[in-house]
Scaffold this motif. Structure first.
Motif, PDB file in Angstrom:
ATOM      1  N   LYS A 223       0.859  -1.181   0.319  1.00  0.00           N
ATOM      2  CA  LYS A 223       0.062   0.307   0.046  1.00  0.00           C
ATOM      3  C   LYS A 223       0.629   0.944  -0.186  1.00  0.00           C
ATOM      4  O   LYS A 223       0.061   1.979  -0.292  1.00  0.00           O
ATOM      5  CB  LYS A 223      -0.783   0.249   1.157  1.00  0.00           C
TER       6      LYS A 223
ATOM      7  N   ARG B  98       1.442   1.263  -3.444  1.00  0.00           N
ATOM      8  CA  ARG B  98       0.820   0.909  -4.341  1.00  0.00           C
ATOM      9  C   ARG B  98       0.065   1.646  -5.824  1.00  0.00           C
ATOM     10  O   ARG B  98       0.239   0.752  -6.416  1.00  0.00           O
ATOM     11  CB  ARG B  98      -1.234   1.393  -3.203  1.00  0.00           C
ATOM     12  N   GLU B  99       0.108   2.660  -5.820  1.00  0.00           N
ATOM     13  CA  GLU B  99      -0.607   4.194  -7.002  1.00  0.00           C
ATOM     14  C   GLU B  99       1.243   3.305  -8.270  1.00  0.00           C
ATOM     15  O   GLU B  99       0.887   3.112  -9.659  1.00  0.00           O
ATOM     16  CB  GLU B  99      -0.425   5.419  -7.132  1.00  0.00           C
ATOM     17  N   ASP B 100       2.895   2.972  -7.629  1.00  0.00           N
ATOM     18  CA  ASP B 100       2.892   2.870  -8.835  1.00  0.00           C
ATOM     19  C   ASP B 100       3.140   1.099  -9.093  1.00  0.00           C
ATOM     20  O   ASP B 100       3.604   1.203 -10.357  1.00  0.00           O
ATOM     21  CB  ASP B 100       4.505   3.385  -8.278  1.00  0.00           C
TER      22      ASP B 100
ATOM     23  N   ASP C 217       0.833  -0.436  -9.208  1.00  0.00           N
ATOM     24  CA  ASP C 217      -0.458  -0.245 -10.120  1.00  0.00           C
ATOM     25  C   ASP C 217      -0.120   0.526 -11.893  1.00  0.00           C
ATOM     26  O   ASP C 217      -0.904  -0.510 -12.386  1.00  0.00           O
ATOM     27  CB  ASP C 217      -2.091   0.101  -9.682  1.00  0.00           C
ATOM     28  N   ARG C 218      -0.105   0.994 -11.751  1.00  0.00           N
ATOM     29  CA  ARG C 218       0.924   1.818 -12.697  1.00  0.00           C
ATOM     30  C   ARG C 218       1.393   0.920 -13.678  1.00  0.00           C
ATOM     31  O   ARG C 218       1.489   0.495 -15.060  1.00  0.00           O
ATOM     32  CB  ARG C 218       1.686   3.017 -13.223  1.00  0.00           C
TER      33      ARG C 218
ATOM     34  N   ARG D 249      -0.916  -1.867 -15.342  1.00  0.00           N
ATOM     35  CA  ARG D 249      -1.476  -1.654 -16.169  1.00  0.00           C
ATOM     36  C   ARG D 249      -0.375  -1.763 -17.715  1.00  0.00           C
ATOM     37  O   ARG D 249      -0.968  -1.972 -18.948  1.00  0.00           O
ATOM     38  CB  ARG D 249      -1.901  -0.141 -15.800  1.00  0.00           C
TER      39      ARG D 249
ATOM     40  N   LYS E 259      10.436   3.029  -6.135  1.00  0.00           N
ATOM     41  CA  LYS E 259       9.645   4.011  -6.723  1.00  0.00           C
ATOM     42  C   LYS E 259      10.482   4.259  -8.334  1.00  0.00           C
ATOM     43  O   LYS E 259      10.327   4.452  -9.294  1.00  0.00           O
ATOM     44  CB  LYS E 259       9.372   5.650  -6.449  1.00  0.00           C
TER      45      LYS E 259
END
Length: 901
Positions: A24, A27-29, A31-32, A35, A96
């Motif tokens: 978490k 998480r955003e990195d 998730d990118r 995708r 990151k």
């Protein structure tokens, strides 16, 4: 190389879903990155045959590197989440940065793929409807003259006949046709077929011959090689037997095993040895004094008939048939006349419905391959033509040893653990996996074992030519590693991103240095006997033996072995924490329960098999840490009860659970949380709670070893999906409770009862859907046939030591749908009566070791559907009476004799 890319992307998707708490903070990195990977995957799916052409091949190799980088960065982050706050911030910052670089690379490569303009491949990705079982077997036609010639040769004075031909020429097919020929079955009392796998062991080959002849006893396993050879030699000398040795490759193998065969003795031995080989030197050497037979090339007409039988469907007629006929002729002009090559090409064409697809394949052959295709060319074409979802399924088979009969149930569970199976259409995983196997079988890329009448395949295997292809492609893809040389292993693993290792031979586990292994399968001893006793240990043991202290010697050796096993397991559990699959079934390991105390560190395990291992006490409670397990197989030693800690209830993702046959009296397991469970084997009400069965709403297969319930009415299985029920040792179950249990399972199609159930067979009131029934060691004193004959959908019936009376009676209009009947070891039955109109659809009948049976029932003569009557391990007097009878001419075309001495 796209296959390994798909596999890794799927694992990354699993990781992103399974570790929400740990991920978490970043998480955003991730998730990118996920995708971007999914977008790239959609382009790779469309590559098809063109991935073998430059520049696609170049970009796929680049993509593979970046995908592995993505997997590595996630695993590295997960490994370092238990550090101090300041170190954690540094790790997140570094992760990151690395993730951003990977996303940029993925985006760049995806744009390159878009720019190339990838088109759809010629291979269709939709699966055809399932065909009948008989369509998965493609016999080679055009061998009638060769079969007749070889059968006549075999019945002459030659003691060794050697069939020689190049790989794919049909040697094994011809040998099978001769082996199963009616004249051969009639003239030889003993029959044995042995596939010579590599690496070979001569005592294993001899033991397989013993098994085939039906004469292998417990004492034989303790014989030395010399004693085993003498016994086999004497038996073959005294009995007229046919032994087939398929795929012998070297002179060394033949010279090593031939001392067990009476081929040079002066006495008149009537036994024959038939071998197949692609080694001309070996064939000539083995056939010295015998007969050497060279495979004949197929004629063009024979080749065309083979292709047409496989590739054409029943719906082809009119203009479509004519067009396909012309295209088939054109395709054959590019093929060599090897039967295997033609079968493979037919398998490719069989998956394509329209003439347009046939034309596209022909154009691809003309424009991309040589004018005359070699067998490797055609095999590679068959692999390239596979839809993307079937390629990893095929490559997965590369991990199994040569000649290995692969359990389809186990294969499905391994596919599930790997994430190979996708369930997008809402079908059951078992149905999806079976459709994949059927599709591979339709393409002739796997051979399925004998299927049951209800279409459930039990085993499959790879033909040797396809295994070579599978190993080659798996190596190129870096899909799996089968180590052969422990000295070069560290360098190999350091230079390759190996994720799967299959151990076929003894390799020191400490030589595996890849800490990112995800699958480890053992098909050989973890520590073989000949390597386990060092010189000092051997010397110590010999001292105790000289002093007549045998038990001390045994305990000393056992102690040292256990100590070494503990070191091996500690290394495994502490160095391979990313494992998803650990299969110790072939490791033959001995352990005390606490040896597994560190297994809880393998928290990402999906599949764990301890089947066949020996545990002397209780399992460690740390096994409860394996909360992601989907398959847990604890079918360990049957000699020693094992104590299982009450931690299985923590494994809520379990789908397949196999408990030990014998549990310690202290074992009491709660299983009420296992709502995803589909298979439960060796359920014992003494060690488990009966009411927990009511919580398993997805259960499809249930095996019970002991069942006792005081409730009235008792709590019984709640799952409406239950299809298979087996009850062993039913003497521990009240007969009324057993009848009630069966009657409540209204949807079951398979029922097996093993052990005494009293005088009568319980009437099956409700489960009219039963298609398979097995009674073993039930020793009923009342004829079960009248009850069984009333089951309207029964298709397969197997009776082994099931009845202790003297007469069986199949009454009129009984068994209306029965296809297969097997009577085995029913030693008391003298008379068997089959009324007219009984078993009207019977196709297969086996009578095995029913020593007292005087004659076949006359009623069999009226069953026109009978295709095969196999008579095995019956007295020679029975065979003689049958062959001399007036009615034998009516059924002799379907009779197969096997080992009637």
């Amino acid at each position: 190389m796209a296959v390994s890319v798909f596999s890794v992307i799927r694992k990354i998707e699993d990781l992103l879903m399974e570790e929400p708490e740990l991920l978490k903070r970043i998480r955003e990195d991730f998730d990118r990155m996920g995708r971007a990977l999914r977008l790239m995957k959609s382009f790779l799916i469309r590559i098809g045959l063109r991935e073998n052409k430059f520049p696609i091949r170049f970009w796929v190799a680049e993509i593979k590197d970046v995908v592995y980088d993505a997997e590595d960065v996630i695993h590295t982050f997960l490994h370092k989440t238990t550090v101090c706050f300041l170190e954690e911030r540094r790790i997140i910052r570094k992760t990151k940065s690395k993730t951003s670089e990977i996303i940029d690379k993925i985006t760049y490569l995806t744009r390159k793929l878009e720019g190339i303009g990838v088109e759809e491949s010629i291979s269709g990705e939709s699966l055809h409807q399932r065909q009948q079982l008989s369509h998965y077997y493609h016999p080679i036609v055009g061998l009638d003259d060769q079969i007749a010639h070889l059968v006549s040769t075999l019945l002459q004075d030659y003691r060794v006949i050697s069939i020689c031909g190049m790989v794919g020429s049909g040697k094994t097919t011809l040998a099978k046709a001769v082996y199963n020929h009616k004249r051969v079955r009639y003239n030889f009392v003993g029959h044995a077929w042995v596939y010579v796998s590599y690496p070979w062991k001569r005592n294993k080959i001899w033991e397989d011959i013993f098994y085939g002849l039906g004469i292998f006893g417990v004492k034989d396993s303790k014989y030395s090689d010399e004693e085993l050879a003498k016994k086999l030699y004497k038996f073959l000398e005294d009995n007229k037997c046919i032994v087939v040795l398929d795929d012998i490759r070297t002179v060394e193998v033949w010279d090593s095993i031939k001392p067990a065969f009476p081929i040079n003795c002066e006495t008149q031995s009537l036994s024959k040895i038939l071998i197949t080989s692609s080694n001309r030197k070996l064939s000539a050497h083995a056939a010295r004094g015998g007969c050497l037979y060279d495979m004949k090339m197929l004629t063009y007409e024979q080749s065309f008939n083979i292709l047409r039988n496989i590739a054409f469907s029943e719906t082809d007629f009119g203009e479509q048939y004519s067009a396909k006929n012309n295209l088939a002729e054109d395709i054959l002009r590019h093929c060599c006349r090897l039967p295997s090559a033609i079968v493979v090409m037919g398998g490719i064409l069989a998956t394509k419905r329209s003439t347009e697809e046939w034309e596209m394949l022909l154009n691809h052959v003309k424009s991309n391959l040589s004018s005359i295709l070699s067998l490797p060319d055609i095999l590679a074409l068959a692999y390239d033509d596979l839809p993307y979802h079937l390629k990893p399924c095929f490559l997965y088979l590369s991990q199994f040893p040569e000649g290995y009969m692969i359990s389809i149930g186990k294969l499905i569970q391994l596919w599930v653990a790997e994430g190979i199976l996708s369930n997008d259409k809402g079908e059951s995983i078992e149905d999806i996996a079976e459709s994949y196997i059927i599709e591979l079988a339709k393409r002739c890329m796997v051979q399925v074992g004998e299927g049951e009448v209800n279409m459930k395949f039990k085993t499959c295997y790879l033909h040797d030519v396809y295994r070579d292809l599978c190993l080659s492609e798996a190596s190129q893809e870096e899909f799996a590693l089968i180590p052969e040389n422990p000295f070069s292993l560290p360098d190999i693993m350091a230079s390759r991103r190996v994720r799967r290792v299959a151990m076929h031979e003894y390799i020191p586990i400490q030589s595996l240095r890849n800490l990112k292994l995800m699958s480890l399968l053992f098909f050989n001893e973890l520590y073989p006997e000949e390597s386990s006793i060092s010189s000092s240990l051997q010397e110590t043991a010999e001292i105790y033996l000289r002093e007549d202290k045998r038990w001390i010697s045994i305990l000393w050796i056992l102690f040292k072995l256990m100590w070494r096993f503990r070191r091996i397991l500690n290394y495994l559990f502490n160095n391979f924490k990313l494992l998803r699959i650990l299969d110790l079934e072939g490791a033959e390991i001995y352990m005390e329960g606490e040896f597994l105390r560190d297994i809880g560190k393998l928290i990402r395990l999906r599949y764990l098999s301890l089947m066949g291992t020996t545990c002397f006490s209780k399992l460690s409670r740390s096994i409860g840490n394996l909360k992601r397990l989907q398959t847990l197989d604890l079918r360990m030693n049957e000699e020693f009860p094992v104590q299982i800690p009450n931690v299985i209830c923590k494994m809520e993702m379990l789908m397949y659970l196999y408990l030990p046959m014998l549990c310690d009296s202290k074992t009491k397991l709660r299983l009420n949380t296992l709502r995803n469970l589909r298979t439960l084997v060796n359920f014992n009400s003494k060690n488990c709670y009966v009411e927990d069965l009511g919580c398993m709403t997805n259960l499809m297969e249930l095996g019970i070893t002991r069942f006792f319930c005081t409730d009235d009415p008792p709590v019984i299985i709640a799952s409406e999906h239950l299809r298979s029920l087996s009850v062993s040792r039913p003497e521990n179950i009240d007969s009324d409770l057993l009848a009630y249990l069966i009657s409540t399972c209204v949807h079951i199609s398979e029922l097996s009862l093993t052990g005494s159930i009293g005088k009568f067979l319980p009437a099956c009131q409700s489960p009219y859907q039963i298609t398979f029934m097995s009674l073993s060691e039930t020793e009923l004193s009342t004829d079960p046939m009248p009850t069984l004959g009333k089951l309207p959908n029964l298709k397969i019936l197997e009776l082994k030591k099931a009845f202790i009376g003297e007469e069986l009676h199949c009454s009129t209009e009984g068994f209306p749908e029965l296809n297969s009947l097997k009577l085995s070891s029913i030693s008391t039955v003298k008379h068997w009566i089959v009324d007219k109109s009984s078993m009207p659809k019977l196709r297969h009948l086996e009578i095995i070791d029913c020593k007292s049976l005087e004659m076949l029932p006359v009623g069999l003569m009226f069953i026109t559907t009978l295709e095969e009557l196999k008579i095995e391990l019956m007295p020679k007097a029975f065979k003689d009476r049958l062959c001399e009878g007036d009615q034998f001419n009516k059924i002799k075309h379907v009779v197969i004799f096997q080992n009637c001495y």
